[in-house]
Each structure stands twice: as C-alpha cells, then as structure tokens.
Design an enzyme around this catalytic site. Sequence first.
Site, short mmCIF file in Angstrom:
data_model
loop_
_atom_site.label_atom_id
_atom_site.label_comp_id
_atom_site.label_asym_id
_atom_site.label_seq_id
_atom_site.Cartn_x
_atom_site.Cartn_y
_atom_site.Cartn_z
N ALA A 67 1.01 -1.16 -0.02
CA ALA A 67 -0.07 0.03 -0.21
C ALA A 67 0.87 1.31 -0.15
O ALA A 67 1.88 1.37 0.48
CB ALA A 67 -1.01 0.21 1.14
N GLY A 111 0.17 -5.11 0.45
CA GLY A 111 -0.96 -5.00 -0.36
C GLY A 111 -0.57 -5.61 -1.64
O GLY A 111 -1.32 -6.17 -2.42
N GLU A 114 -0.66 -9.46 -1.00
CA GLU A 114 -2.14 -9.55 -1.06
C GLU A 114 -2.92 -9.49 -2.31
O GLU A 114 -3.91 -10.36 -2.65
CB GLU A 114 -2.94 -8.57 -0.05
CG GLU A 114 -2.41 -8.63 1.39
CD GLU A 114 -3.07 -7.92 2.52
OE1 GLU A 114 -2.70 -6.49 1.97
OE2 GLU A 114 -3.53 -7.99 3.39
N GLU A 134 3.23 -5.34 7.47
CA GLU A 134 2.29 -4.10 8.09
C GLU A 134 2.91 -4.03 9.37
O GLU A 134 2.74 -3.13 10.14
CB GLU A 134 1.17 -4.74 7.93
CG GLU A 134 0.35 -4.64 6.50
CD GLU A 134 0.66 -5.78 5.48
OE1 GLU A 134 1.55 -6.62 5.91
OE2 GLU A 134 0.26 -5.74 4.50
N1 COA Z 1 4.47 3.33 -0.30
C1 COA Z 1 4.82 4.40 -0.51
N2 COA Z 1 6.02 4.58 -1.33
C2 COA Z 1 6.86 3.64 -1.31
C3 COA Z 1 6.59 2.26 -1.04
C4 COA Z 1 5.21 2.20 -0.35
N3 COA Z 1 4.92 1.09 0.24
N4 COA Z 1 7.70 1.36 -1.21
C5 COA Z 1 8.43 2.20 -1.73
N5 COA Z 1 8.19 3.46 -1.92
C6 COA Z 1 8.83 4.71 -2.46
C7 COA Z 1 9.96 5.17 -1.54
O1 COA Z 1 9.43 6.06 -0.52
C8 COA Z 1 10.79 5.89 -2.65
O2 COA Z 1 10.18 7.20 -2.91
P1 COA Z 1 11.32 8.22 -3.13
O3 COA Z 1 12.38 7.94 -4.05
O4 COA Z 1 10.20 9.54 -3.50
O5 COA Z 1 11.61 8.59 -1.87
C9 COA Z 1 10.69 4.81 -3.77
O6 COA Z 1 9.65 4.23 -3.60
C10 COA Z 1 11.72 4.06 -3.86
O7 COA Z 1 11.93 3.20 -2.61
P2 COA Z 1 13.27 3.04 -2.03
O8 COA Z 1 12.62 3.02 -0.30
O9 COA Z 1 14.23 3.95 -2.15
O10 COA Z 1 14.04 1.76 -2.59
P3 COA Z 1 14.89 0.81 -1.86
O11 COA Z 1 15.28 -0.01 -2.89
O12 COA Z 1 15.83 1.43 -0.82
O13 COA Z 1 13.93 -0.15 -0.86
C11 COA Z 1 11.96 -1.37 -0.27
C12 COA Z 1 12.89 -1.01 -1.19
C13 COA Z 1 10.97 -2.13 -0.91
C14 COA Z 1 12.73 -2.22 0.73
C15 COA Z 1 11.45 0.00 0.45
O14 COA Z 1 11.09 0.65 -0.32
C16 COA Z 1 10.20 -0.38 1.65
O15 COA Z 1 10.47 -0.93 2.76
N6 COA Z 1 9.00 -0.16 1.09
C17 COA Z 1 8.06 -0.16 1.92
C18 COA Z 1 7.30 -1.67 2.02
C19 COA Z 1 6.34 -1.74 2.86
O16 COA Z 1 6.26 -1.60 4.09
N7 COA Z 1 5.00 -2.19 2.40
C20 COA Z 1 3.68 -2.44 3.19
C21 COA Z 1 3.18 -1.39 3.21
S1 COA Z 1 1.76 -1.69 4.26
#
Ligand code: COA
Length: 260
Positions: A67, A111, A114, A134
């Site tokens: 999400a 999500g 999911e 989450e």
């Molecule tokens: N929601 C909103 N933005 C997200 C996102 C999410 N779930 N996952 C990644 N992004 C965005 C980041 O904020 C970043 O945006 P920015 O460049 O404007 O700062 C961009 O996507 C790239 O992500 P980044 O974190 O820089 O990549 P990474 O390779 O360092 O890490 C992940 C990748 C997937 C490990 C990390 O993005 C992450 O932990 N995301 C959240 C995952 C999560 O908790 N999802 C469940 C939500 S309920």
Amino acid sequence: MADYQTILIEKRDKVAILTINRPDKLNALNSKVHMEGVSALEELQKDDSVRVVVITGAGEKSFIAGADISEFAGQTPVTQRDLFHDKTLFNTIDNFPKPVIAMINGFCLGGGNELALACDIRFCSENARFAQPEINLGIMCGGGGTQRLTRLVGEGRAMEIVLTGDMIDANKALEFGLVNHVFPLEELEVKTLEFAAKIAEKAPIALQMSKEAVKFASRSNLDEGLRREVDLFAICFSTEDKTEGVSAFLEKRKPNFKGK
Ligand code: COA
C-alpha cells in the site's frame, strides 16, 4: 479501454497484461491504482476477446511494494475501511471470472502480496521478495493477507510471515507454496505469457466454472463443495463448447472454443 494514469493495459492475442505503472514508487498501491484497477478489470471482464489476464508491476525491481504508505497518514479508520471494504481491487481480482495470473517481478510486499494472493496463479522471478511488513508499521494486513495467505500456505507459515514482517526469497516462497514457479527474471515474461496463452485456448465457460469450483473448496465443507462442483459440471453440458470439445476429440482435431 479508458485512459488510465496508473495502469497500463496491453493485449496480446487473447491475453491482457495489466501493469501497475508507478515504478518511481515501486508500484505502491495508492487509492488511484485501486480505483483504476477496479475499472480496468471491469472493462476486461466485458471484453470477450480477452480470456486471461496477467497482472504485473512496471520496471524490473518491484511487482508492488505494498500500500502507498504516504496515504496512511491522512486516513481515518472510516476512510481506510471504506477503501478496503467490499469492492476492493483485491476482491475484484478474486471474483474475476477469467483466470488471473500474477507475474511477480521483484518486491511483492504488503498489499502487493495480498493482490498476488487474490490472483489464481503466481509466477515469480528469482529476484522476487515477499513479505507482509504491516506489523513493522504498527498495523496488520487488511487486504486479505491473514485469510488468503493462511488458506494458501497453512497457518504456521502464514503466522511466520505475518508476525515477523520479514522478507522471504523466491525459493522460500516456492517451498511455502506461495508461488507456482520461479524463473530467471529475463524468462519470466515469456514463460508466464506462454502459460497464459495455453489457458486462453481452453473453453472460457469451463474455465470460469472450474475457477469457481476450486475457489469454493477453501470456502465450504466437502459436501457443499462436491454439490457445487457437480452443478457447475452440469452447466458445462449446456454449452456449445462442450459439443465442440467432444466432437473435436472424436474427429481427432483441435477444438475451437468460442465461449458459448
Ligand atoms: N509506499 C509508498 N512509497 C513507497 C513504498 C510504499 N509502500 N515503497 C517504496 N516507496 C517509494 C519510496 O518512498 C521511494 O520514493 P522516493 O524516491 O520518492 O523517496 C521509492 O519508492 C523507492 O523506494 P526506496 O525505499 O528508495 O527503495 P529501496 O530499494 O531502498 O527499498 C523497499 C525498497 C521495498 C525495501 C522499501 O521501499 C520499503 O521498505 N518499502 C515499503 C514496503 C512496505 O512496508 N510495504 C507495506 C506497506 S503496508
């Protein structure tokens, strides 16, 4: 098809590829993706030329990173419940009458996982990573993660994934039964589309009835399931495709199913 901002639709013969297109945000699901995804699927459902749908994420890094967390900040319990209640993208995929394949090309988180769970079949690339993170945000799964995941992989494995929030790799996902096949990233699209094209040649009504029967298995007891199966089996006998399938076998030729 309507003009979408967060979704791309490409048709290849009888297969439609629906791509979540927010690669700069790792294809995170914001409310626009939810809304456009539901409308795109409604269009694809009505389109008789489409027999199978493949869902994927844009780019080579992420299927869907969950999400859109930036939207959580402004959500109240009521607005969040409205977004995830009834006609969600997850439920629209789950209830979609044609086969839906998740082509998982990288991060498959929250999500995103999911959404993949709501699909019928999951293929992934070797670089795919799966999690329900989450718990690390102080919340829990709300798009079917505790329910569809548990039915697919069993309670102990679902507990491990949901309670830790840790990522598992493609091989672990395969071992858990979360995905059907793992391919090198460069082969994922070809292999998935070959598989989709193969299913797309089958009789559409029989596919729909088969899907409904299989899904009913985890939602009913055995006696109810067996009764539902025989009713759906009987419906297939009312179709032109049943006549075509049987005739083609007897005439030693390939059937040409029309979805009638
Ligand atoms: N929601 C909103 N933005 C997200 C996102 C999410 N779930 N996952 C990644 N992004 C965005 C980041 O904020 C970043 O945006 P920015 O460049 O404007 O700062 C961009 O996507 C790239 O992500 P980044 O974190 O820089 O990549 P990474 O390779 O360092 O890490 C992940 C990748 C997937 C490990 C990390 O993005 C992450 O932990 N995301 C959240 C995952 C999560 O908790 N999802 C469940 C939500 S309920």
